[in-house]
Design a protein around this motif. Structure first.
Motif, PDB file in Angstrom:
ATOM      1  N   PHE A  64       0.843  -1.181   0.000  1.00  0.00           N
ATOM      2  CA  PHE A  64       0.000   0.000   0.000  1.00  0.00           C
ATOM      3  C   PHE A  64       0.879   1.231   0.000  1.00  0.00           C
ATOM      4  CE2 PHE A  64       0.577  -1.123   4.459  1.00  0.00           C
ATOM      5  CZ  PHE A  64       0.900   0.084   5.049  1.00  0.00           C
ATOM      6  N   GLU A  65       0.270   2.363  -0.338  1.00  0.00           N
ATOM      7  CA  GLU A  65       0.972   3.640  -0.353  1.00  0.00           C
ATOM      8  C   GLU A  65       0.195   4.644   0.478  1.00  0.00           C
ATOM      9  OE1 GLU A  65       2.081   5.116  -4.210  1.00  0.00           O
ATOM     10  OE2 GLU A  65       2.521   3.092  -4.943  1.00  0.00           O
ATOM     11  N   VAL A  66       0.929   5.513   1.146  1.00  0.00           N
ATOM     12  CA  VAL A  66       0.349   6.616   1.909  1.00  0.00           C
ATOM     13  C   VAL A  66       1.097   7.879   1.503  1.00  0.00           C
ATOM     14  CG1 VAL A  66       0.024   7.611   4.215  1.00  0.00           C
ATOM     15  CG2 VAL A  66      -0.286   5.140   3.869  1.00  0.00           C
ATOM     16  N   THR A  67       0.360   8.921   1.152  1.00  0.00           N
ATOM     17  CA  THR A  67       0.961  10.208   0.782  1.00  0.00           C
ATOM     18  C   THR A  67       0.564  11.240   1.824  1.00  0.00           C
ATOM     19  OG1 THR A  67       0.862   9.633  -1.557  1.00  0.00           O
ATOM     20  CG2 THR A  67       1.116  11.964  -1.027  1.00  0.00           C
ATOM     21  N   THR A  68       1.546  11.998   2.307  1.00  0.00           N
ATOM     22  CA  THR A  68       1.343  12.985   3.369  1.00  0.00           C
ATOM     23  C   THR A  68       2.014  14.287   2.961  1.00  0.00           C
ATOM     24  OG1 THR A  68       1.492  11.167   4.972  1.00  0.00           O
ATOM     25  CG2 THR A  68       1.650  13.421   5.847  1.00  0.00           C
ATOM     26  N   SER A  69       1.302  15.392   3.116  1.00  0.00           N
ATOM     27  CA  SER A  69       1.877  16.716   2.871  1.00  0.00           C
ATOM     28  C   SER A  69       2.332  17.315   4.189  1.00  0.00           C
ATOM     29  CB  SER A  69       0.838  17.636   2.223  1.00  0.00           C
ATOM     30  OG  SER A  69       0.516  17.164   0.941  1.00  0.00           O
ATOM     31  N   ILE A  70       3.546  17.855   4.189  1.00  0.00           N
ATOM     32  CA  ILE A  70       4.123  18.413   5.408  1.00  0.00           C
ATOM     33  C   ILE A  70       4.723  19.777   5.067  1.00  0.00           C
ATOM     34  CG2 ILE A  70       5.865  18.106   7.209  1.00  0.00           C
ATOM     35  CD1 ILE A  70       5.524  15.074   6.843  1.00  0.00           C
ATOM     36  N   ALA A  71       4.428  20.770   5.896  1.00  0.00           N
ATOM     37  CA  ALA A  71       4.910  22.142   5.675  1.00  0.00           C
ATOM     38  C   ALA A  71       6.302  22.318   6.279  1.00  0.00           C
ATOM     39  CB  ALA A  71       3.927  23.146   6.261  1.00  0.00           C
ATOM     40  N   ALA A  72       7.263  21.562   5.750  1.00  0.00           N
ATOM     41  CA  ALA A  72       8.673  21.651   6.138  1.00  0.00           C
ATOM     42  C   ALA A  72       9.480  21.143   4.954  1.00  0.00           C
ATOM     43  CB  ALA A  72       8.948  20.817   7.390  1.00  0.00           C
ATOM     44  N   SER A  73      10.757  21.506   4.917  1.00  0.00           N
ATOM     45  CA  SER A  73      11.602  21.140   3.782  1.00  0.00           C
ATOM     46  C   SER A  73      11.806  19.623   3.710  1.00  0.00           C
ATOM     47  CB  SER A  73      12.962  21.814   3.907  1.00  0.00           C
ATOM     48  OG  SER A  73      13.713  21.213   4.950  1.00  0.00           O
ATOM     49  N   PRO A  74      12.051  19.100   2.502  1.00  0.00           N
ATOM     50  CA  PRO A  74      12.327  17.663   2.392  1.00  0.00           C
ATOM     51  C   PRO A  74      13.485  17.214   3.291  1.00  0.00           C
ATOM     52  CG  PRO A  74      11.877  18.548   0.226  1.00  0.00           C
ATOM     53  CD  PRO A  74      11.951  19.733   1.180  1.00  0.00           C
ATOM     54  N   ARG A  75      14.532  18.018   3.412  1.00  0.00           N
ATOM     55  CA  ARG A  75      15.660  17.629   4.271  1.00  0.00           C
ATOM     56  C   ARG A  75      15.215  17.487   5.721  1.00  0.00           C
ATOM     57  NH1 ARG A  75      20.864  15.478   3.798  1.00  0.00           N
ATOM     58  NH2 ARG A  75      21.115  14.884   5.951  1.00  0.00           N
ATOM     59  N   ARG A  76      14.416  18.443   6.179  1.00  0.00           N
ATOM     60  CA  ARG A  76      13.928  18.393   7.568  1.00  0.00           C
ATOM     61  C   ARG A  76      13.067  17.151   7.790  1.00  0.00           C
ATOM     62  NH1 ARG A  76      14.142  19.039  12.841  1.00  0.00           N
ATOM     63  NH2 ARG A  76      12.173  19.558  13.791  1.00  0.00           N
ATOM     64  N   VAL A  77      12.156  16.881   6.879  1.00  0.00           N
ATOM     65  CA  VAL A  77      11.258  15.727   7.031  1.00  0.00           C
ATOM     66  C   VAL A  77      12.044  14.417   6.941  1.00  0.00           C
ATOM     67  CG1 VAL A  77       9.188  14.581   6.154  1.00  0.00           C
ATOM     68  CG2 VAL A  77       9.320  17.084   6.128  1.00  0.00           C
ATOM     69  N   PHE A  78      13.011  14.361   6.028  1.00  0.00           N
ATOM     70  CA  PHE A  78      13.879  13.183   5.897  1.00  0.00           C
ATOM     71  C   PHE A  78      14.579  12.905   7.221  1.00  0.00           C
ATOM     72  CE2 PHE A  78      17.946  11.182   4.947  1.00  0.00           C
ATOM     73  CZ  PHE A  78      17.629  10.219   4.006  1.00  0.00           C
ATOM     74  N   ASP A  79      15.203  13.940   7.790  1.00  0.00           N
ATOM     75  CA  ASP A  79      15.943  13.770   9.040  1.00  0.00           C
ATOM     76  C   ASP A  79      15.031  13.364  10.194  1.00  0.00           C
ATOM     77  OD1 ASP A  79      18.293  14.404   7.728  1.00  0.00           O
ATOM     78  OD2 ASP A  79      18.385  16.464   8.501  1.00  0.00           O
TER      79      ASP A  79
ATOM     80  N   ASP B 165      -0.829   7.474  11.177  1.00  0.00           N
ATOM     81  CA  ASP B 165      -0.611   8.075  12.502  1.00  0.00           C
ATOM     82  C   ASP B 165       0.845   8.477  12.690  1.00  0.00           C
ATOM     83  OD1 ASP B 165      -3.283   7.627  12.991  1.00  0.00           O
ATOM     84  OD2 ASP B 165      -2.954   5.940  14.364  1.00  0.00           O
ATOM     85  N   ARG B 166       1.769   7.632  12.268  1.00  0.00           N
ATOM     86  CA  ARG B 166       3.195   7.960  12.365  1.00  0.00           C
ATOM     87  C   ARG B 166       3.498   9.219  11.561  1.00  0.00           C
ATOM     88  NH1 ARG B 166       7.808   7.806   9.565  1.00  0.00           N
ATOM     89  NH2 ARG B 166       9.719   7.342  10.690  1.00  0.00           N
ATOM     90  N   ASN B 167       2.967   9.302  10.359  1.00  0.00           N
ATOM     91  CA  ASN B 167       3.233  10.456   9.509  1.00  0.00           C
ATOM     92  C   ASN B 167       2.662  11.749  10.092  1.00  0.00           C
ATOM     93  OD1 ASN B 167       4.521   8.703   7.853  1.00  0.00           O
ATOM     94  ND2 ASN B 167       3.099   8.881   6.142  1.00  0.00           N
ATOM     95  N   ALA B 168       1.528  11.676  10.759  1.00  0.00           N
ATOM     96  CA  ALA B 168       0.976  12.861  11.417  1.00  0.00           C
ATOM     97  C   ALA B 168       1.939  13.348  12.486  1.00  0.00           C
ATOM     98  CB  ALA B 168      -0.390  12.554  12.020  1.00  0.00           C
ATOM     99  N   HIS B 169       2.527  12.431  13.222  1.00  0.00           N
ATOM    100  CA  HIS B 169       3.497  12.802  14.267  1.00  0.00           C
ATOM    101  C   HIS B 169       4.774  13.357  13.644  1.00  0.00           C
ATOM    102  CE1 HIS B 169       5.248  12.734  18.281  1.00  0.00           C
ATOM    103  NE2 HIS B 169       6.354  12.338  17.679  1.00  0.00           N
ATOM    104  N   VAL B 170       5.303  12.699  12.616  1.00  0.00           N
ATOM    105  CA  VAL B 170       6.492  13.180  11.920  1.00  0.00           C
ATOM    106  C   VAL B 170       6.237  14.597  11.388  1.00  0.00           C
ATOM    107  CG1 VAL B 170       7.883  12.883   9.814  1.00  0.00           C
ATOM    108  CG2 VAL B 170       7.468  10.930  11.345  1.00  0.00           C
ATOM    109  N   GLY B 171       5.060  14.798  10.799  1.00  0.00           N
ATOM    110  CA  GLY B 171       4.706  16.119  10.279  1.00  0.00           C
ATOM    111  C   GLY B 171       4.686  17.186  11.353  1.00  0.00           C
ATOM    112  N   ALA B 172       4.089  16.865  12.492  1.00  0.00           N
ATOM    113  CA  ALA B 172       4.013  17.837  13.596  1.00  0.00           C
ATOM    114  C   ALA B 172       5.415  18.195  14.093  1.00  0.00           C
ATOM    115  CB  ALA B 172       3.154  17.267  14.730  1.00  0.00           C
ATOM    116  N   VAL B 173       6.276  17.220  14.230  1.00  0.00           N
ATOM    117  CA  VAL B 173       7.636  17.473  14.697  1.00  0.00           C
ATOM    118  C   VAL B 173       8.403  18.295  13.655  1.00  0.00           C
ATOM    119  CG1 VAL B 173       9.858  16.409  15.300  1.00  0.00           C
ATOM    120  CG2 VAL B 173       7.730  15.458  16.199  1.00  0.00           C
ATOM    121  N   ALA B 174       8.312  17.891  12.391  1.00  0.00           N
ATOM    122  CA  ALA B 174       9.037  18.606  11.331  1.00  0.00           C
ATOM    123  C   ALA B 174       8.560  20.044  11.196  1.00  0.00           C
ATOM    124  CB  ALA B 174       8.883  17.869  10.001  1.00  0.00           C
ATOM    125  N   GLU B 175       7.262  20.260  11.295  1.00  0.00           N
ATOM    126  CA  GLU B 175       6.707  21.607  11.150  1.00  0.00           C
ATOM    127  C   GLU B 175       7.028  22.495  12.341  1.00  0.00           C
ATOM    128  OE1 GLU B 175       2.585  20.800  10.344  1.00  0.00           O
ATOM    129  OE2 GLU B 175       2.998  20.240   8.254  1.00  0.00           O
TER     130      GLU B 175
END
Length: 152
Positions: free
Chosen positions: A4-19, A139-149
């Motif tokens: 399966f695939e999950v796509t998430t939009s995050i208001a932070a740079s790709p480098r920040r989200v990657f890290d 759920d993991r991606n929502a947390h990653v997004g919140a931290v990155a943002e």
């Protein structure tokens, strides 16, 4: 094999989200409902190419262990983790990060897996695992997004 695939939009740079996505502490916090902990290998900090970590977590009321290795690491666009020991016959999780054209990131997770136990495992994949695993990633991606943002 299921995937399966999950796509998430995050208001932070790709480098920040990657890290952030490779940070063991962020991962364990994102899986707090399953009481997940890193118990062997790299147990803190940011995972890098070739690193292994063993997670211990409670899913479906049962404690599980899963060892994973970072088998591809191409910052800031892409990394892959694969199971080296654990409950699945096999597990591969691709993490892709692309600029969204507005200063943010489109994060795409592609998860492939196979349950053990032959026909019974295939039934579990369809009946339970696909929906359960997809929710874990969302759920993991929502947390990653919140931290990155949040930055920092």
């Amino acid at each position: 094999m299921p995937h399966f695939e999950v796509t998430t939009s995050i208001a932070a740079s790709p480098r920040r989200v990657f890290d952030v996505s490779l940070d063991v502490g962020v991962h364990t916090a994102s899986m707090a409902d399953a009481a997940e902990q890193a118990v062997a290998g790299v147990v803190s900090g940011r995972l890098r190419s070739g690193d292994e970590v063993t997670w211990r977590a409670r899913h479906f009321g049962v404690w599980w262990r899963m060892g994973a290795r970072i088998v591809v690491h191409e910052p800031p666009e892409y990394f892959v983790d694969e199971q080296v020991e654990g409950p699945f016959r096999w597990w591969r999780h691709e993490h892709r990060f692309a600029p969204d054209g507005r200063g943010g990131t489109v994060m795409r997770d592609v998860v492939g897996y196979a349950a053990p136990f032959g026909p019974l495992g295939r039934f579990a994949e369809v009946a339970v695992l696909d929906r359960y695993l997809r929710k874990l990633i969302v759920d993991r991606n929502a947390h990653v997004g919140a931290v990155a943002e949040a930055g920092g």
